[in-house]
Structure formats: structure tokens, C-alpha cells
Design an enzyme around this catalytic site. Sequence first.
Site, mmCIF file in Angstrom:
data_model
loop_
_atom_site.group_PDB
_atom_site.id
_atom_site.type_symbol
_atom_site.label_atom_id
_atom_site.label_comp_id
_atom_site.label_asym_id
_atom_site.label_seq_id
_atom_site.Cartn_x
_atom_site.Cartn_y
_atom_site.Cartn_z
ATOM 1 N N SER B 128 -26.862 -23.113 -31.677
ATOM 2 C CA SER B 128 -27.552 -22.296 -30.681
ATOM 3 C C SER B 128 -28.251 -21.106 -31.325
ATOM 4 O O SER B 128 -27.801 -20.575 -32.339
ATOM 5 C CB SER B 128 -26.544 -21.762 -29.656
ATOM 6 N N GLU B 243 -18.729 -34.911 -30.214
ATOM 7 C CA GLU B 243 -18.118 -33.757 -29.559
ATOM 8 C C GLU B 243 -17.754 -34.093 -28.123
ATOM 9 O O GLU B 243 -16.685 -33.769 -27.646
ATOM 10 C CB GLU B 243 -19.097 -32.581 -29.617
ATOM 11 N N SER B 365 -23.897 -27.815 -21.777
ATOM 12 C CA SER B 365 -23.355 -27.432 -20.469
ATOM 13 C C SER B 365 -23.242 -28.656 -19.565
ATOM 14 O O SER B 365 -23.935 -29.655 -19.754
ATOM 15 C CB SER B 365 -24.253 -26.387 -19.815
#
Lengths: 323, 386
Positions: B128, B243, B365
Site C-alpha cells: 500500500s 493471503e 478490503s
Amino acid sequence: MNFAFTDEQIELRDGVRAYLEGTHGAEVLRRLDTEGGRDPVIWRGLVEMGLTALIVPEAQGGLGLGLIEAALVAVELGRADVSEPVADSALVAPRLIADEAQLAAIAAGELKVALAHPVNPWVADADQAGLVFGGSATGERLESADPLRRMFAVARAEADARMLDHAALIAAAQLVGAGERMLTLATDYAKDREQFGQAIGGFQAIKHHLASVAVALEFARPALWRAAYALENGHERAGVHVSHAKLAATDAAVQAAETAIQVHGAMGYTYEVDLHYWMKRAWALAGAWGDRAFHLRRLDDAVIGGAMAIGPDQSFETGMTHG
Amino acid sequence: MDLTYTPEQQAFRAEVRAWMEAHVPKEPLLTLEGRAGFDAHVEWERTLAGGNWGMVTWPEAYGGRGLDLIRWLIFEEEYYRAGAPLRANQNGIFLLGPTVMEFGTDEQKARFLTPMAKGEIMWAQAWSEPNAGSDMAAIRSRAVRDGDDYVISGQKTWSSRAAFADWCFGLFRTDPESRRHKGLSFILVPLDAPGVTIRPIRQLHGETGFAEIFFDEVRVPAANRIAGEGEGWNVAMATAGFERGLMLRSPARFQAAAKRLVDLYRAHQRDAAPSAREAVIKAWAEAEAYALNTYKVASTVMAGGKIGAEASLNKIFWSELDRALHRTAMSLLGAAAELKEVGGRVNQWLEGYIFSLSGPIYAGSNEIQRNIIAERLLGLPRLGAG
């Protein structure tokens, strides 16, 4: 340890799905709705597909398959909203009945069995059944919200735990199938329907609703397979696993139904859009063979009451705690 | 379908159980998100490595045991059953490790995997950026080729445990003319290299488990690049798949938490809200469903199948069940929920609840995951396609 279906199981599922897609589309549901619900031609087709023989032992002319196969087929019955009494008669009753002649007649499609149990205030398809197992029905017809269900008031019913677990498993499987179909119907509608110059399926509000349904269905399915496996193998925990599967399938199907009608907008509130057949079936099956309260109580006894050991190493244990 | 363990699998479980019972710290370690707790967790990583349990699925040549995914699940079940600590090197072993295994050269595998399995090098993630969060393709940090090196400049953020880690892996723009998903490369950077500055960020719980990483003309060899130049996006998507998919959050973790929740409920039953009872049952049922689904996915992968966008279903499910589970625990604790210590012990439900709030945000998200499900599994129109 292997949590995958065999190639034969996948073939069976795909074969039944293809057959029902070809012969039991929404236009059939609309016709049955007008004509009164049952059609000997449909029944004959299901018999010829081998579905009434599926779990009947080979010695009685059946295919001798198990509850994994029965549940796989029941998912497809739910997806197609099949209303002939094949689920109760052919996917549940053969595991309850010992009489060889009756089993042979079920396999041949000549005997339809209806199931009476005190957990249900009705017996489905009692009028056409050659045998009401577990009790009896009166001739009084009860009208269901689901126009394709035919219910009769129960006269007498004996509690039979085996019947309840087997029937709840098959109901859970049908709920999963109905949920999957409603997700497909809503998704197809969202791809087609345009507002603000684009398909409404491009809007995140719609996407996220539908994605949540996909999540709920994805995690109801493995509970169903574990329940089928445990029941097939006579595990003490089978009832608990069935209750888990029934709850998860009910919640996923109800979520699918409420989401699907919302995505269809006002069209979803009409009788013209086919969605309502599956939605009403989901409402009916949610309460049949033990409602949420019934199955929650069984999980409560097992999990909080301590009747079953829990924890990370316990997923595939078979026994309950004793003493 | 055969839902029974073989005698060999049962023997393996017994072996893990015996080792865990002998080695797992009797008292919970301090939180992984602070310096002292991180060091204690690194110590635990080395104890694990001493038993050759660092990463059981990896080949023996890279410090693993070459075990299949069913044995990995059994290992994880015994790990969490024993109450063993969280993995300090989770970014390394669960994310970078599988990525290097899939895309790395033999030289890179030998160089990076073995020290990872042995708990010698701790990894942080550098993806990020201040203006590239959910929209990761907006990455601007650049790596300029200079001979056999890259010279990296830019800023990364939300890098978990970067303040304590040794290396980071990240995406950098190697083609200055490129836009969006193209022209990015996946590069590994030692965090003690000249030009790296780390600014810890205090998180919700007060610890500095996050950091910003500033790169000011940091020189790293081009040999630190995983896969080809400009192929970073595909590599990163594979890493994100690991992940969200099988590895990062093994179901045993939630099954162990659900078991503790049931115990907590029994202790607080008299004062519990009626709704808490169903929430407890639901937490157990969902942890079970997640475990069963993981066995299903593991069976599929072992038969040669791949995990695709289904990983997004997984990520939503475990993160939302974790949050609900901890929310239920907080409600059972009532007025004691706010206390950092209860009965002389760290209030792990509070720590767990705070951590659970990050679950629906990290690893992409849950809104992004729902977009992925809608677009790739259901076939709805792509975002912005209208």
C-alpha cells in the site's frame, strides 16, 4: 482424508442437472401451477433417470448408492424446484423401510411413500402415496404458500429420529439448490436490466448483495457434505451435523430469497417473474423437518451443553461425550 | 469422499501434539504488535524451527518437511489446540514463501526460503501507498534500473510489523512510462539498506504494529526481483491469493477461539443476553464450516485443482466470523470488556476484538472482495465498465 467428490458423483450430479434443465424449466412450473401440481409424465421421467432407485439396495432393483449421492441429487431437485414427491419417497424412505417388496416398488417408481412426523403439522403428497410411513393423514388439504406443494393434515405421527435426520438432510440439500438457483436468477436479471444507462449489475450495491449470498451458500455446502457423510456412516454426531447443515442451508436460502427479490425490484413482487416459486419453496423447507429453533436447540445441547467435544481437532470425530 | 484420517495421519497428529505440549509457552506471550512481544514471538519461531516445524509443507531442501496440505491442516489444528503463539513471520512464510516457491529462481529459493523456515529473517509487506490502498494499481514508488541494481524511491504504508522486521517485499514501478497494472515489479528490499527510513504508526491498540517505509534512492541488486521486470502485478495477485485463500488464516485458529468462546459463555451464562447464546452457537458453526471448506479446498488442490477467485469468498467469511465471534465475547464480558487486564491476565478478548476489526480491511478490503466475487464468479459487469 479426502473431501472431494468422486468422478462418478460429479457425473451423476451433472447428468441430473442437465436432465432437469432440459425438461423442468420455469415454464413447467407455471404449467403445473395452473394444472394442479403433479404430472405422471414428469414422475415417469424421474423414474427413468433412476432417481427413485438411487439409494434402494441393488438386491431390490436399486442402484445401491449412498447419502452423498442422495444429497447431490436433492440439491438438483431444489435447483429445478421439482415438486413430485421424489425427495421424500426415494431419497429418504428407502433408508427407513425394511420391507423388500416395498423397496422394490419404490425403486420401480410404482410406490410413492409420504412421510408423517410430529415435527411437521402436515404430510406432503399424502393423497397419492401408496404408503404413509410413520403415521397417517386426513383427507383435509392444507393450502401452502408454495403453489406446488400439496399438504394434508396429519392424523397420527410417531417420532422417528432416523426419519427426521434423513429428511432434514434432504431438505437442507434442496434449500442449497433453491438458494443457488435464486442467486442465478437475480444475477441474470442484474446483467439484463438497465437503469441510469447501464446494467444494474454494474452497481456495487447490487454486486455486494449478490456476493454475500455467494459467500453464505459456499459455506453451507461443506456442512451439508459432512452431515451426509456422518449419517451415511452412522456416526453418533450425525444429528448434530444435520442440524448444522439445515441451519446453514436455511439461512443461506432465505438470504438468497430476500436478496433476489430486492435485486428484481418491483418485478420480483409479481407473480409473473418465476423467482417466487423458489422463494416460497425456501420458506416452506425452512420450517419443514425441524425449524431453526429445533435445530438450534440440538446444536445448543451439543456445543454449549457439552454433549459433544469441540475444538480444532474435532471436525471429523464421530462420537458424543458419554457419562 | 473419505472423512477419516489414515493411521499415518493420526500418528503425525500425535507427534505434533506431543511436541507442542512440551514446547508451547505456558503463559501467553506479549502482543506481537509491540517490540518486546515481537521479539518473544521471534524466539518462538526459532524454537519451532528447532523442532523442524517452521513450514511443514515446504520441501526439505528449504527447511520444510515436504508434507501435504492435509498434514498441514493437522499441524495447524494441533498448533492452535495447544494455544501456540501467532506466527511472527506470517508475512514471510504464508505470503512471500509461496510466491517465491512459484515464481522464484532456484537461487532465490535457496537464498530466501531456508532462512524464512528457520525463523532467521522476518518479513514485512510493502504494498500500500498513501494513494494506493484498495486501488493498488495506482502505485507510484519507483525502482529505476542502474546497471545490475535498482534504485528505489517512494513511500509505502500500512506495513505490518515493518518496525521490527528485517526485510520487506513490495511492488515498485520499474517502467516510469507505465500506468496502472503494467510496468510494476516485485522486489525484495533489506530494511537496513542505506536510504530506508521507517516511521512506526501507532495502531488502534496503542502499539506500533504498523509502519510507513520511506525509500530514498535505496540501491538493491536486480537479483532481488521475483519474476520478470514488469510482471509484478501478476506475482502480487498470486501472493494476494495465498493471503486470502488457504494459508494465512487457518481454520484451527477460529475453531480454537470458538471453543474459548463457549467456555466464556458458560462462565457468564447467568448474565448473558439471550441473543448471545445463538451468537455463540453461530460462531462455532461458522468456524466448523470454514474448517470443512478448507479441507475441501485442500483436497481439490491436492488433486491438481487451483484456487481462483473463490479465495475472496474465504477471506470475507473468516474475517467476518472472527469479528462477530469477538464481538460476542466482548458482550459476554460486559463492563469488564474495556479493561486491559481481567483477573490479573491480559484481556485477550479485547486484543482479539481490536485485531478482528482489521480483518475485513487488510488483504484487500471485503468491499474489494465482493467486487471480485461479483465480477469473476458471478460474471457481473466490471467496475467502471458502464
